[in-house]
Design an enzyme around this catalytic site. Structure first.
Site, PDB file in Angstrom:
ATOM      1  N   ASP A  61      12.536  29.860  49.228  1.00 58.32           N
ATOM      2  CA  ASP A  61      13.435  30.452  50.229  1.00 58.32           C
ATOM      3  C   ASP A  61      13.254  29.722  51.567  1.00 58.32           C
ATOM      4  O   ASP A  61      12.663  30.256  52.496  1.00 58.32           O
ATOM      5  CB  ASP A  61      13.080  31.948  50.342  1.00 58.32           C
ATOM      6  CG  ASP A  61      13.909  32.694  51.363  1.00 58.32           C
ATOM      7  OD1 ASP A  61      14.990  32.207  51.735  1.00 58.32           O
ATOM      8  OD2 ASP A  61      13.465  33.785  51.785  1.00 58.32           O
ATOM      9  N   THR A 120      20.621  39.281  58.335  1.00 57.25           N
ATOM     10  CA  THR A 120      20.801  40.711  58.622  1.00 57.25           C
ATOM     11  C   THR A 120      20.291  41.073  60.021  1.00 57.25           C
ATOM     12  O   THR A 120      20.588  42.138  60.533  1.00 57.25           O
ATOM     13  CB  THR A 120      20.099  41.592  57.568  1.00 57.25           C
ATOM     14  OG1 THR A 120      18.803  41.054  57.341  1.00 57.25           O
ATOM     15  CG2 THR A 120      20.870  41.622  56.276  1.00 57.25           C
TER      16      THR A 120
HETATM   17  O1  C5P Z   1       8.445  43.409  52.160  1.00 56.92           O
HETATM   18  P1  C5P Z   1       9.934  43.414  51.948  1.00 56.92           P
HETATM   19  O2  C5P Z   1      10.346  44.007  50.609  1.00 56.92           O
HETATM   20  O3  C5P Z   1      10.687  44.001  53.103  1.00 56.92           O
HETATM   21  O4  C5P Z   1      10.297  41.848  51.863  1.00 56.92           O
HETATM   22  C1  C5P Z   1      11.605  41.418  51.741  1.00 56.92           C
HETATM   23  C2  C5P Z   1      11.667  39.924  51.677  1.00 56.92           C
HETATM   24  O5  C5P Z   1      13.028  39.555  51.739  1.00 56.92           O
HETATM   25  C3  C5P Z   1      10.986  39.191  52.824  1.00 56.92           C
HETATM   26  O6  C5P Z   1      10.519  37.930  52.305  1.00 56.92           O
HETATM   27  C4  C5P Z   1      12.081  38.995  53.821  1.00 56.92           C
HETATM   28  O7  C5P Z   1      11.895  37.855  54.615  1.00 56.92           O
HETATM   29  C5  C5P Z   1      13.278  38.763  52.896  1.00 56.92           C
HETATM   30  N1  C5P Z   1      14.568  39.090  53.496  1.00 56.92           N
HETATM   31  C6  C5P Z   1      14.879  40.337  54.014  1.00 56.92           C
HETATM   32  N2  C5P Z   1      16.094  40.586  54.560  1.00 56.92           N
HETATM   33  C7  C5P Z   1      17.001  39.624  54.576  1.00 56.92           C
HETATM   34  C8  C5P Z   1      16.732  38.365  54.060  1.00 56.92           C
HETATM   35  C9  C5P Z   1      15.492  38.134  53.519  1.00 56.92           C
HETATM   36  O8  C5P Z   1      14.044  41.235  53.977  1.00 56.92           O
HETATM   37  N3  C5P Z   1      18.185  39.894  55.063  1.00 56.92           N
END
Ligand code: C5P
Length: 232
Positions: A61, A120
């Site tokens: 990513d 987001t």
């Molecule tokens: O710990 P959590 O479940 O919140 O992690 C979500 C993952 O998805 C993290 O790596 C975060 O950077 C990524 N992410 C996110 N929201 C987004 C894009 C990516 O939480 N809009």
């Protein structure tokens, strides 16, 4: 070793050791893993090798965004290291995305190439400051359309957007969804959350889950409860 699981566990760690310590508690037959900018910048390709050696498929990513030739080279480098999925920023535009997709095709590399539409963290006011007067929702759909037209296989999107993206761009267009919180987990800093089963029901094809698993006392138990929730 391929898995059919939609679960992608975010290894958001600042060291190779910490990431591998978590990976060693997970089963590559039951999930994939995501390596992001911090871990990759600290550990480099060694983390990919170590995770591949343990049998995991990896979503790298790194959200590439640059001139077409540079992004095509970066995507090729990721694919040649065997990652399962890699992503770019859709706002890099059609030429950038087409060049990246063509590079993979030309080299017969089967790595999934997807795009981030609108972060987001960006709200209408933030978009306006960058010269975009559309609402974030409209801009997401515009960039998702551009992503598909440019030959990419899907987008990272919130579960709230998944249903509309599915109806506009089809089942096969991947919808990789973070912001997932099983019923047993805390929201943490995620604002718009959805449970794994709701997210799959509205059209997500893959779920990115971090802390509900990585901060659980027993990560595989947490993963098993999510699997049970999905099967139920
Ligand atoms: O710990 P959590 O479940 O919140 O992690 C979500 C993952 O998805 C993290 O790596 C975060 O950077 C990524 N992410 C996110 N929201 C987004 C894009 C990516 O939480 N809009």
């Amino acid at each position: 070793m391929a898995t059919d699981s939609p679960l992608i566990i975010a290894l958001d760690y600042s060291s190779l050791d910490a990431a591998l310590c978590m990976a060693d508690q997970l089963d590559p037959k039951r999930c994939r893993v995501k390596v992001g900018k911090e871990l990759f910048t600290r550990s480099g390709p060694a983390v990919l090798e170590a995770l591949h050696g343990r049998g995991f498929e990896i979503f790298l990513d790194l959200k590439f965004h640059d001139i077409p030739n540079t992004v095509a080279g970066a995507v090729q480098a990721a694919a040649e290291q065997g990652v399962w999925m890699v992503n770019v920023h859709a706002c890099g535009g059609r030429k950038m995305m087409e060049a990246a997709a063509k590079r993979l095709d030309d080299h017969r590399l089967s790595t999934h190439l997807i795009a981030v539409t609108v972060l987001t963290s960006m709200q209408a006011e933030d978009l306006r400051e960058t010269g975009i007067d559309d609402t974030p929702e409209a801009h997401v759909l515009r960039l998702a359309a551009l992503t598909q037209q440019s030959g990419l296989g899907g987008v990272v999107c919130s579960a709230q957007e998944a249903a509309q993206i599915k109806s506009l761009f089809g089942n096969d267009f991947l919808k990789v969804t973070p912001g997932i919180r099983p019923s047993f987990a805390a929201a943490n800093d995620q604002e718009r959350i959805m449970t794994p089963s709701d997210a799959m029901r509205v059209g997500s094809t893959h779920l990115v889950i971090g802390r509900p698993i990585t901060q659980a006392k027993e990560p595989m138990m947490a993963l098993a409860s999510i699997e049970a929730e999905l099967a139920g």
